[in-house]
Design a protein around this motif. Structure first.
Motif, short mmCIF file in Angstrom:
data_model
loop_
_atom_site.label_atom_id
_atom_site.label_comp_id
_atom_site.label_asym_id
_atom_site.label_seq_id
_atom_site.Cartn_x
_atom_site.Cartn_y
_atom_site.Cartn_z
N MET A 163 0.83 -1.20 0.00
CA MET A 163 0.00 0.00 0.00
C MET A 163 0.86 1.25 0.00
SD MET A 163 -3.30 -0.63 2.43
CE MET A 163 -3.90 0.99 1.92
N THR A 164 1.94 1.21 0.78
CA THR A 164 2.92 2.29 0.84
C THR A 164 4.31 1.66 0.87
OG1 THR A 164 3.08 2.39 3.26
CG2 THR A 164 1.28 3.64 2.24
N ASP A 165 5.34 2.47 1.04
CA ASP A 165 6.70 1.93 1.15
C ASP A 165 6.86 1.03 2.36
OD1 ASP A 165 7.45 3.21 -1.12
OD2 ASP A 165 8.50 4.86 -0.13
N ASN A 166 6.00 1.21 3.37
CA ASN A 166 6.18 0.48 4.62
C ASN A 166 5.01 -0.41 5.01
OD1 ASN A 166 7.53 3.51 5.24
ND2 ASN A 166 8.83 1.73 5.64
N LEU A 167 3.87 -0.27 4.36
CA LEU A 167 2.68 -1.01 4.76
C LEU A 167 2.33 -2.05 3.70
CD1 LEU A 167 0.56 -1.13 7.01
CD2 LEU A 167 -0.87 0.41 5.62
N LEU A 168 2.35 -3.34 4.12
CA LEU A 168 2.11 -4.45 3.20
C LEU A 168 0.86 -5.22 3.62
CD1 LEU A 168 5.76 -5.90 3.10
CD2 LEU A 168 4.79 -4.08 1.68
N LEU A 169 0.01 -5.53 2.64
CA LEU A 169 -1.18 -6.34 2.87
C LEU A 169 -0.97 -7.73 2.27
CD1 LEU A 169 -4.08 -3.84 2.08
CD2 LEU A 169 -2.99 -4.33 4.28
N ARG A 170 -1.61 -8.73 2.87
CA ARG A 170 -1.38 -10.11 2.42
C ARG A 170 -2.68 -10.91 2.45
NH1 ARG A 170 3.10 -13.99 5.12
NH2 ARG A 170 4.37 -12.67 3.77
N VAL A 195 -7.11 -20.25 5.21
CA VAL A 195 -7.11 -18.97 4.51
C VAL A 195 -6.72 -17.91 5.52
CG1 VAL A 195 -8.48 -17.27 3.25
CG2 VAL A 195 -8.90 -19.72 2.90
N ARG A 196 -5.68 -17.13 5.18
CA ARG A 196 -5.16 -16.13 6.12
C ARG A 196 -5.08 -14.75 5.46
NH1 ARG A 196 -0.06 -18.85 9.35
NH2 ARG A 196 -1.01 -20.88 9.82
N PHE A 197 -5.26 -13.72 6.29
CA PHE A 197 -5.10 -12.34 5.85
C PHE A 197 -4.18 -11.64 6.84
CE2 PHE A 197 -9.24 -13.80 4.42
CZ PHE A 197 -9.20 -13.48 3.08
N GLY A 198 -3.28 -10.80 6.32
CA GLY A 198 -2.31 -10.16 7.20
C GLY A 198 -2.00 -8.73 6.79
N ILE A 199 -1.43 -8.01 7.73
CA ILE A 199 -0.92 -6.66 7.49
C ILE A 199 0.43 -6.55 8.19
CG2 ILE A 199 -2.22 -5.75 9.48
CD1 ILE A 199 -2.42 -3.09 7.90
N ALA A 200 1.43 -6.02 7.48
CA ALA A 200 2.79 -6.00 8.01
C ALA A 200 3.44 -4.64 7.81
CB ALA A 200 3.65 -7.07 7.33
N TYR A 201 4.41 -4.36 8.67
CA TYR A 201 5.23 -3.15 8.54
C TYR A 201 6.60 -3.56 8.01
CZ TYR A 201 7.75 1.13 9.60
OH TYR A 201 8.50 2.26 9.50
N LYS A 202 7.03 -2.94 6.92
CA LYS A 202 8.32 -3.21 6.29
C LYS A 202 9.34 -2.17 6.74
CE LYS A 202 10.51 -3.34 1.73
NZ LYS A 202 11.21 -2.05 1.84
N PHE A 203 10.48 -2.66 7.18
CA PHE A 203 11.53 -1.77 7.69
C PHE A 203 12.38 -1.23 6.52
CE2 PHE A 203 10.64 -4.90 11.00
CZ PHE A 203 10.27 -4.05 12.02
#
Length: 203
Positions: A163-170, A195-203
């Motif tokens: 979504m952004t440089d640091n916010l990832l959806l899965r 079935v899984r859904f996730g949201i992550a912060y990329k360093f």
């Protein structure tokens, strides 16, 4: 993050005068998947599970299902060819359970006999490799509850969206085979479709 590129052009006028034109160009950088990340995930599991009880108490189809949620973290590297490789570790708390009628033989149910199989937590390395999970079993024909950590394998497919440089959806589908384990009350087998859904912060 946006970058500004400064260009300077000089134009000679006659022999004694010049003009300077400053040109600012806005450049949109290319996103790179390289870096570490940590995230939260949640999902639903539907399983194929059974208990083959000892002492002649028969075979039980439990087929647990339920919800799960937890953490995942890893590191990705984007090669010059744009192929992304990486390693990942995840662990989830699971409320996945099921019960079934105990049959002494095909078509011969044990009166009042019920067995329960529960997946309490699970985890995996690389999301396409080694899997492990904590499984408990119990029944009203055997005294006590028995549990162990089962080790098997997992494989899956999914999509990550930046979504952004640091916010990832899965979004991800995963199949896991925890194998067969011998417990004091019999052999336990469990395979899950998740079935899984996730949201992550990329360093």
């Amino acid at each position: 993050m946006k970058t500004l590129l400064l260009g300077l052009s000089l134009s000679l006028i006659g022999s004694s005068a010049f003009a300077a034109d400053a040109v600012l160009e806005e450049v949109t950088p290319v996103f790179s998947w390289t870096g570490g990340y940590i995230g939260l995930q949640a999902g639903y599991a539907r399983s194929d599970g059974n208990i083959r009880q000892r002492s002649g108490r028969g075979f039980v189809e439990t087929d647990p299902d339920g919800f799960l949620g937890g953490l995942y973290a890893g590191y990705s590297y984007q090669m010059p060819s744009n192929i992304v490789i990486g390693v990942e570790l995840d662990v989830v708390y699971a409320n996945v359970d099921g019960s079934g009628q105990i049959f002494a033989a095909p078509g011969l149910p044990v009166p009042g006999g019920i067995a329960i199989e529960e997946l309490n937590w699970s985890g995996a390395y690389i999301a396409g490799g080694v899997a492990y999970g904590g499984i408990d079993t119990s029944s009203n024909t055997v005294s006590g509850s028995f549990g162990d950590t089962l080790t098997g394998w997992t494989i899956g497919a999914g999509l990550d969206y930046a979504m952004t440089d640091n916010l990832l959806l899965r979004a991800e589908y995963r199949y896991t085979d925890f194998g067969t384990e011998a417990l004091p009350n019999g052999k336990v087998d469990l395979k899950t479709n998740e079935v899984r859904f996730g949201i992550a912060y990329k360093f």
